[in-house]
Scaffold this motif. Structure first.
Motif, mmCIF file in Angstrom:
data_model
loop_
_atom_site.group_PDB
_atom_site.id
_atom_site.type_symbol
_atom_site.label_atom_id
_atom_site.label_comp_id
_atom_site.label_asym_id
_atom_site.label_seq_id
_atom_site.Cartn_x
_atom_site.Cartn_y
_atom_site.Cartn_z
ATOM 1 N N SER A 143 49.051 33.739 32.856
ATOM 2 C CA SER A 143 49.326 32.791 33.946
ATOM 3 C C SER A 143 50.072 31.557 33.457
ATOM 4 O O SER A 143 50.827 30.946 34.215
ATOM 5 C CB SER A 143 48.009 32.366 34.605
ATOM 6 N N PHE A 144 49.864 31.187 32.201
ATOM 7 C CA PHE A 144 50.537 29.996 31.677
ATOM 8 C C PHE A 144 52.052 30.182 31.636
ATOM 9 O O PHE A 144 52.798 29.213 31.627
ATOM 10 C CB PHE A 144 50.019 29.661 30.281
ATOM 11 N N TYR A 145 52.504 31.439 31.585
ATOM 12 C CA TYR A 145 53.922 31.731 31.572
ATOM 13 C C TYR A 145 54.441 32.160 32.937
ATOM 14 O O TYR A 145 55.542 32.683 33.041
ATOM 15 C CB TYR A 145 54.220 32.826 30.540
ATOM 16 N N SER A 151 49.230 38.652 35.113
ATOM 17 C CA SER A 151 48.048 37.809 35.154
ATOM 18 C C SER A 151 47.049 38.304 36.197
ATOM 19 O O SER A 151 45.852 38.459 35.919
ATOM 20 C CB SER A 151 48.444 36.365 35.462
ATOM 21 N N GLU A 152 47.521 38.561 37.416
ATOM 22 C CA GLU A 152 46.622 39.043 38.470
ATOM 23 C C GLU A 152 46.013 40.391 38.106
ATOM 24 O O GLU A 152 44.840 40.650 38.399
ATOM 25 C CB GLU A 152 47.378 39.151 39.793
ATOM 26 N N ALA A 153 46.809 41.263 37.466
ATOM 27 C CA ALA A 153 46.299 42.587 37.094
ATOM 28 C C ALA A 153 45.112 42.473 36.149
ATOM 29 O O ALA A 153 44.070 43.113 36.343
ATOM 30 C CB ALA A 153 47.419 43.418 36.458
ATOM 31 N N GLU A 189 46.889 26.367 39.470
ATOM 32 C CA GLU A 189 48.039 26.084 38.620
ATOM 33 C C GLU A 189 49.333 26.579 39.257
ATOM 34 O O GLU A 189 50.409 26.014 39.005
ATOM 35 C CB GLU A 189 47.829 26.736 37.250
ATOM 36 N N TRP A 190 49.236 27.666 40.037
ATOM 37 C CA TRP A 190 50.419 28.170 40.733
ATOM 38 C C TRP A 190 50.650 27.470 42.077
ATOM 39 O O TRP A 190 51.532 27.848 42.840
ATOM 40 C CB TRP A 190 50.284 29.673 40.981
#
Length: 562
Positions: A143-145, A151-153, A189-190
């Motif tokens: 997620s940081f990238y 990330s969700e997977a 964060e998103w």
């Protein structure tokens, strides 16, 4: 066990901090660290190789301005675990190393640690829970990238594994809270407050106090963010003010995020000065604790925006330049420290498949070699087993035939003996019956003689006649006793069985029963017993009554059975 573990953990953390604080005494402190970690390993072994996130969450490793010393301590801890063959403590250490590197935006090293932890987890028989924990952290790493799909997977796969464990009643429902919280933080964060709200509600639903549980203040922090993004900045600000003392006292390094979002709320309310103050506080906190450094580029961008609004253009430009420099350091693909992260998309799965293929190939080769070496032995063994089975079958058949023949011989011998005994009993009973009939004829003769004496006119003394008949009568009684003795000797158990079955039979009843067994007619019984035929019928009736026989019961058949 957990209380001891926490006590050992406190000692462990204190010793590590001492190593960092007094660098001149590094060797001495490292010695005490080794002793402390040995105790910690013993406590971990008490967990029976079962992964417990509570233990992992309670182990605090050094997080400050001396990363080299901290990594040295962690590497030493990992080496001790591997040398001792303690897989679970080694995994704990790798997860802490990953957390340490991740907090300093060294994501390539963090991913390597997660990869190594996954490889070790495959050696455990029960590894679903620990894999779920690692997948969750991998999801956060991606997620940081902004690699949202990967990330969700990972995050959802981790949640799926946890729900399966909950269904199997292997974990508590509260153990899902950290997964829901991780997804909530990711959507924060998103900047997706609606999705963050959804998983935050699930966090509250499953939340209840238990050892090692995520503090509820972290959920409240996420709630403040959601409120600020959904048009309720005043409520968000009030909630943040309530939470601030708790974070300052319990998790000061988390103030990097806390101050940043508090600055955002002030900026929303056009309070730029307060916003600038909290952005600067967040940067100072990150530099002091060396935590959440990857967040600093975003903080400098926010600080640049608020400085620009306040007319501080030179400072705004300087902050923006620092943000770009830090962003290039932490996230640019040209950065040496983060170049490996671009290659890890499927690295674990590919490597895992390769490892399994190699292992499978090795097993096949080993199996072929063993088959080539031992096929003759197996064939000989098979022939030997077949031969032994055949011998066993023949022996069993022979033994069975012999046993059957012996049983048949014994059966026939016993039948013959029984037949001979029955014939002998029958013969003796016939002799006894003949003797009894002779006695009957004798009695009839005596009675006839007595009758004639009474009818004659010859002068015979009556006393002599009476003496003769009295003697004959006495002899008659003796004859009956002799008959009873001979009958008993032939039919040994007759009277015993008869009396045992019908204890209320009189002597007269027993006589009638004995004569019935010899198939005497009523007339023959009357002559032998010296009574009338009618009296015999009466005696037979009484005998049937005492024996409780029904009208259809055959007296002769029943008595012949005794």
């Amino acid at each position: 066990m957990y209380s001891n573990l926490k006590r050992y953990t406190f000692k462990f953390s204190s010793l590590i901090n001492l190593i960092i604080w007094r660098k001149t005494r590094y060797a001495i402190c490292l010695f005490f660290f080794i002793l402390s970690y040995q105790v910690l390993l013993a406590a971990l072994q008490d967990s029976s190789n079962t992964f417990d996130p509570e233990i992992n969450n309670n182990i605090e490793f050094p997080q400050n301005e001396e990363p080299d010393t901290a990594i040295t301590a962690l590497n030493l801890a990992y080496k001790i675990s591997i040398d001792r063959g303690d897989t679970l403590p080694a995994i704990y250490t790798l997860l802490k190393k990953a957390d340490f590197h991740g907090s300093r935006a060294n994501y390539g090293e963090a991913y390597d640690n997660f990869w190594d932890a996954l490889s070790l987890a495959d050696k455990l028989s029960e590894n679903t829970l620990i894999k779920a924990e690692i997948y969750r952290e991998l999801g956060r790493l991606y997620s940081f990238y902004k690699r949202e799909e990967e990330s969700e997977a990972y995050l959802l796969n981790s949640l799926k594994l946890k729900k399966q464990l909950l269904k199997e009643k292997k974990i508590d429902s509260a153990d899902l809270v950290r997964n829901f919280y991780a997804i909530t933080a990711t959507y924060r964060e998103w900047n997706q407050p609606q999705k963050a709200r959804q998983f935050l509600d699930s966090s509250y639903t499953y939340f209840h106090d238990k050892p090692g549980q995520l503090p509820k203040e972290f959920l409240a922090f996420e709630e403040a963010f959601v409120l600020s993004q959904l048009g309720k900045p005043e409520e968000a600000l009030g909630l943040m003010k309530k939470l601030q003392p708790w974070f300052e006292a319990n998790h000061p390094h988390y103030l990097v995020l806390f101050y940043t979002y508090l600055g955002d709320i002030y900026k929303q309310q056009d309070q730029s000065l307060q916003g600038q103050d909290y952005y600067e506080r967040a940067i100072k906190t990150a530099n002091y604790y060396q935590k959440h450094l990857d967040f600093t580029p975003l903080i400098y961008e926010k600080l640049s925006d608020v400085q620009k609004e306040m007319g501080m253009y030179q400072k705004a430009l300087s902050s923006l330049e620092i943000a770009k420099e830090l962003d290039a350091t932490f996230f640019d693909s040209r950065s040496k420290r983060n170049r490996p992260i671009l290659l890890i998309k499927d690295e674990f799965r590919v490597e895992k498949a390769k490892q399994q293929a190699v292992i499978q190939q090795q097993k096949l080769l080993s199996l072929e070699q063993k088959n080539e070496i031992s096929w003759l032995q197996k064939l000989l063994l098979l022939f030997a087993i077949i031969f032994l089975i055949a011998i066993g079958i023949l022996y069993f058949k022979n033994l069975r035939s012999k046993h059957i023949a012996e049983n048949e011989f014994l059966r026939k011998k016993k039948e013959l003996e029984i037949e001979k005994a029955n014939q002998l009993v029958e013969l003796k009973n016939k002799e006894l019956a003949t003797s009894a009939l002779q006695l009957v004829e004798k009695d009839q003769f005596v009675k006839e003689l007595e009758k004639r004496f009474k009818e004659t006119d010859d002068d015979i003394k009556s006393t002599e006649v009476k003496s003769i008949f009295k003697s004959l009568s006495h002899n008659n009684s003796q004859h009956w006793e002799e008959f009873k003795l001979r009958f008993t000797s032939i039919n040994e158990k007759f009277y015993e069985n008869l009396i045992q079955s019908y204890p209320n039979l009189s002597q007269k009843d027993q006589k009638i029963a004995a004569l019935v067994k010899l198939n005497f007619s009523s007339k023959e019984m009357a002559g032998l017993l010296g009574i009338s035929v009618q009296s015999v019928h009466t005696a037979r009736y009484r005998l049937r009554k005492k024996m409780g026989l029904k009208r259809d019961d055959n007296l002769e058949e029943i008595i012949s059975g005794f």
